[in-house]
Scaffold this active site. Structure first.
Site, PDB file in Angstrom:
ATOM      1  N   ASP A 210       0.494  -1.382   0.133  1.00 11.12           N
ATOM      2  CA  ASP A 210       0.101   0.289  -0.025  1.00 11.12           C
ATOM      3  C   ASP A 210       0.789   1.754  -0.339  1.00 11.12           C
ATOM      4  O   ASP A 210       1.991   1.451   0.826  1.00 11.12           O
ATOM      5  CB  ASP A 210      -0.898  -0.179   0.900  1.00 11.12           C
ATOM      6  CG  ASP A 210      -2.385   0.576   1.359  1.00 11.12           C
ATOM      7  OD1 ASP A 210      -2.880   0.911   0.630  1.00 11.12           O
ATOM      8  OD2 ASP A 210      -1.534   2.067   2.191  1.00 11.12           O
ATOM      9  N   GLU A 260       1.398  -0.481  -4.707  1.00 12.77           N
ATOM     10  CA  GLU A 260       0.783   0.712  -5.337  1.00 12.77           C
ATOM     11  C   GLU A 260       2.024   1.979  -5.621  1.00 12.77           C
ATOM     12  O   GLU A 260       1.805   2.864  -3.881  1.00 12.77           O
ATOM     13  CB  GLU A 260      -0.915   0.767  -3.770  1.00 12.77           C
ATOM     14  CG  GLU A 260      -1.494   2.316  -4.724  1.00 12.77           C
ATOM     15  CD  GLU A 260      -2.233   2.547  -3.165  1.00 12.77           C
ATOM     16  OE1 GLU A 260      -3.080   3.524  -3.821  1.00 12.77           O
ATOM     17  OE2 GLU A 260      -2.131   2.498  -2.215  1.00 12.77           O
TER      18      GLU A 260
HETATM   19  C1  GLC Z   1      -4.295   3.180  -0.591  1.00 11.84           C
HETATM   20  C2  GLC Z   1      -5.560   2.236  -0.410  1.00 11.84           C
HETATM   21  C3  GLC Z   1      -6.450   3.205   0.244  1.00 11.84           C
HETATM   22  C4  GLC Z   1      -6.099   3.670   1.672  1.00 11.84           C
HETATM   23  C5  GLC Z   1      -4.668   4.580   1.808  1.00 11.84           C
HETATM   24  C6  GLC Z   1      -4.036   4.645   3.456  1.00 11.84           C
HETATM   25  O1  GLC Z   1      -4.212   4.330  -1.548  1.00 11.84           O
HETATM   26  O2  GLC Z   1      -5.608   1.432  -1.517  1.00 11.84           O
HETATM   27  O3  GLC Z   1      -7.665   2.531  -0.107  1.00 11.84           O
HETATM   28  O4  GLC Z   1      -6.985   4.565   2.063  1.00 11.84           O
HETATM   29  O5  GLC Z   1      -3.783   3.443   0.620  1.00 11.84           O
HETATM   30  O6  GLC Z   1      -3.744   3.665   3.581  1.00 11.84           O
END
Ligand code: GLC
Length: 544
Positions: A210, A260
């Site tokens: 993440d 991500e």
């Molecule tokens: C990422 C996740 C999202 C979350 C954020 C903070 O973007 O996909 O859902 O709110 O991280 O952890």
């Protein structure tokens, strides 16, 4: 489908896998309490086998007060009791594996929950204590420290600093319940390496990371002036050392990573995919791209071009738990995705959006690389309107009520048209309300309808697995091999190895199909003259 065999452990399954994202809270409710859970997922494994996916990515299922839907983790080694318990997660991983489906867990290294034992200890300790060094605690500015330590803006809006009764502030790039960890501290690195081992030991095949480009911070936490280079907290060079050490751990288990990584600069993005770092990263360029032939083509070209030098396969994503559902987005005038542009009451043509989403499904499933599906995408679910008093996403509140937030794509799934709560499994009211239209999207009704979105996805995933046209040429790496064929303006036509042709018509009118020897699948019927209508895609066999 065959179970995963140890001899396949070193295989490159992830280079062209179809991976299904499960938002556990909304997938299926096994105990009837209104919240989805692991028992619900286990009961639906046959559905996932029939859908034809290779792996499941679970959004965080750990102990969490759910200040941000589970992305606020209180303990990585405990499953949230609302979802089940650790032994059940182990059982689920094993059962899925028996059915040939791998498991990917979600690790959130940038921050923890404010209920995590480390943060509780930091709050209980004095300013300047070692406990506080695991996070970013600072004194404020101004005569009495009443101004936040710097001018950064939270990803959810407003200042990312919260002040404590003792006068110090702590940093949270997201919600106040998500304090950022200090990645310059060796204990933070050590703990995450242990957490990775913990889950790899339990048989997971991969980890989604993440907010992967946000962990490292400039230790001075300076104000951010647009254009400051390097950025004080995005994409800092220190990250690559962290991911190299993670890769060494993953390699011991044949595990993989998907990061991500939202970065506009493709060269910087590709650095995360060097052979000793992450295996893959989400392709947000494609996800955010408007429904426009020229823009899609350049998003595809730039994606393949940026991955090629590092030898990593691309990933293709149309939606996830953070963005407006595809059929809704494509049914709007602005078909691109922009976090800042989400507003209430945007006019939407769902019939048009659904036609385009069907074509987009065939487009994304024909591209070389891995593909991610988000639960409910295969049912063609639209974004739901959530009554204001039921919205839970902190993004809504932090935007001052302007942004509807992300709950509209997180609504409990409809499984059976005729059961209460569309068969989600709840006796109680589900945690988010389902729209009145939900039973018409139910999986059981769609399974019986050859023209449904579910049938389209099932067929497309089967063909993607079985048709030689999708196979990589000998020695191929899943990292490319796409040739554009000449086509009229507004039409995307490309061929893969072994003669598969994919045509997507965005020209505004019907077009003739290119030369082919067999028709595999279309996203909608051809017209009476055998032409491919607007917003429709076809998969053809180009050679025998
Ligand atoms: C990422 C996740 C999202 C979350 C954020 C903070 O973007 O996909 O859902 O709110 O991280 O952890």
């Amino acid at each position: 489908m065959a179970a995963i065999r140890p001899t396949e452990a070193t295989a490159t399954w992830w280079r062209d896998a179809a991976i299904y994202q499960i938002y556990v809270r909304s997938f299926a409710d096994g105990d009837g309490d209104g919240t989805g859970d692991l028992a619900g997922v286990r009961a639906k494994l046959p559905y996932l086998v029939e859908l034809g996916v290779d792996a499941l990515w679970f959004t965080p299922w750990y102990l969490s007060p759910l200040a941000d839907g589970g992305y606020d983790v209180a303990d990585y080694r405990v499953i949230d009791p609302a979802f089940g318990h650790l032994a059940e997660a182990e059982k689920l991983i094993a059962e899925a594996g028996q059915l040939g489906i791998r498991t990917i867990v979600d690790i959130v290294p940038n921050h923890v929950s404010d209920r995590h034992s480390w943060f509780r200890a930091a709050l209980a300790a004095a300013p300047g204590s070692p406990e506080r060094e695991l996070f970013h605690f600072r004194d404020g500015r101004g005569a009495s420290g009443e101004i936040p330590p710097n001018d950064w803006v939270s990803e959810f809006g407003g200042t990312p600093w919260t002040r404590l009764p003792d006068g110090q502030w702590y940093l949270h790039l997201f919600a106040p319940g998500q304090p950022d960890l200090n990645w310059a501290h060796p204990a933070v690195r050590q703990e995450h390496e242990d957490v990775l081992r913990f889950w790899f030991e339990r048989g997971v095949a991969g980890v989604r990371i993440d907010s992967a480009a946000l962990l490292a911070k400039d230790p001075a936490l300076p104000d951010f002036t647009e254009g400051t280079d390097p950025h004080p907290y995005v994409d800092r060079d220190e990250l690559h050392d962290i991911y190299r050490s993670w890769r060494a751990i993953a390699d011991q288990y044949d595990g993989i990573f998907v990061g991500e990584v939202w970065l506009p600069d493709s060269e910087r993005f590709a650095r995360y995919l060097r052979p000793d770092e992450l295996h893959t990263a989400f392709n947000f360029t494609f996800l955010a791209c408007p429904w426009d032939a020229g823009l899609l083509r350049s998003a595809i070209d730039s994606t393949l071009a940026e991955h090629a030098p590092v030898g990593a396969p691309a990933t293709w994503v149309l939606c996830n738990h953070d963005v407006t559902r595809t059929v809704t987005r494509y049914g709007r005038e602005d078909t691109g995705f922009d976090f800042a542009a989400k507003v209430f009451g945007t006019p939407t043509d769902l019939e048009l959006g659904t036609r385009r989403a069907r074509a987009a499904a065939l487009l994304s499933l024909a591209l070389p690389g891995a593909v991610y599906l988000y639960q409910g995408e295969e049912l063609g679910l639209p974004e739901a309107d959530i009554p204001l008093d039921r919205i839970q996403d902190p993004m809504h509140q932090r935007s001052g009520g302007i942004d509807p937030g992300r709950d509209g794509c997180r609504v409990p799934l409809p499984w059976s048209a005729d059961l209460p709560h569309a068969g989600f499994g709840s006796e109680a009211e589900p945690w988010l309300p389902q729209p009145a239209s939900w039973p018409s999207y139910a999986a059981d009704a769609q399974a019986a309808d050859p023209g449904s979105m579910l049938s389209l996805y099932r067929t497309a995933l089967r063909l993607r697995r079985e048709e030689p046209g999708f196979a990589e040429p000998a020695g191929g790496t899943g990292g490319g091999r796409l040739h554009w064929l000449p086509s009229p303006p507004g039409v995307l036509t490309f061929t893969r190895s072994h003669g598969l042709i994919c045509v997507v018509n965005l020209s505004g009118g019907p077009v003739a199909l290119p030369d082919h020897v067999g028709m595999l699948l279309t996203s909608g019927p051809l017209d009476a003259s055998g032409l491919l209508p607007d917003d429709t895609a076809a998969w053809l066999r180009g050679t025998r």
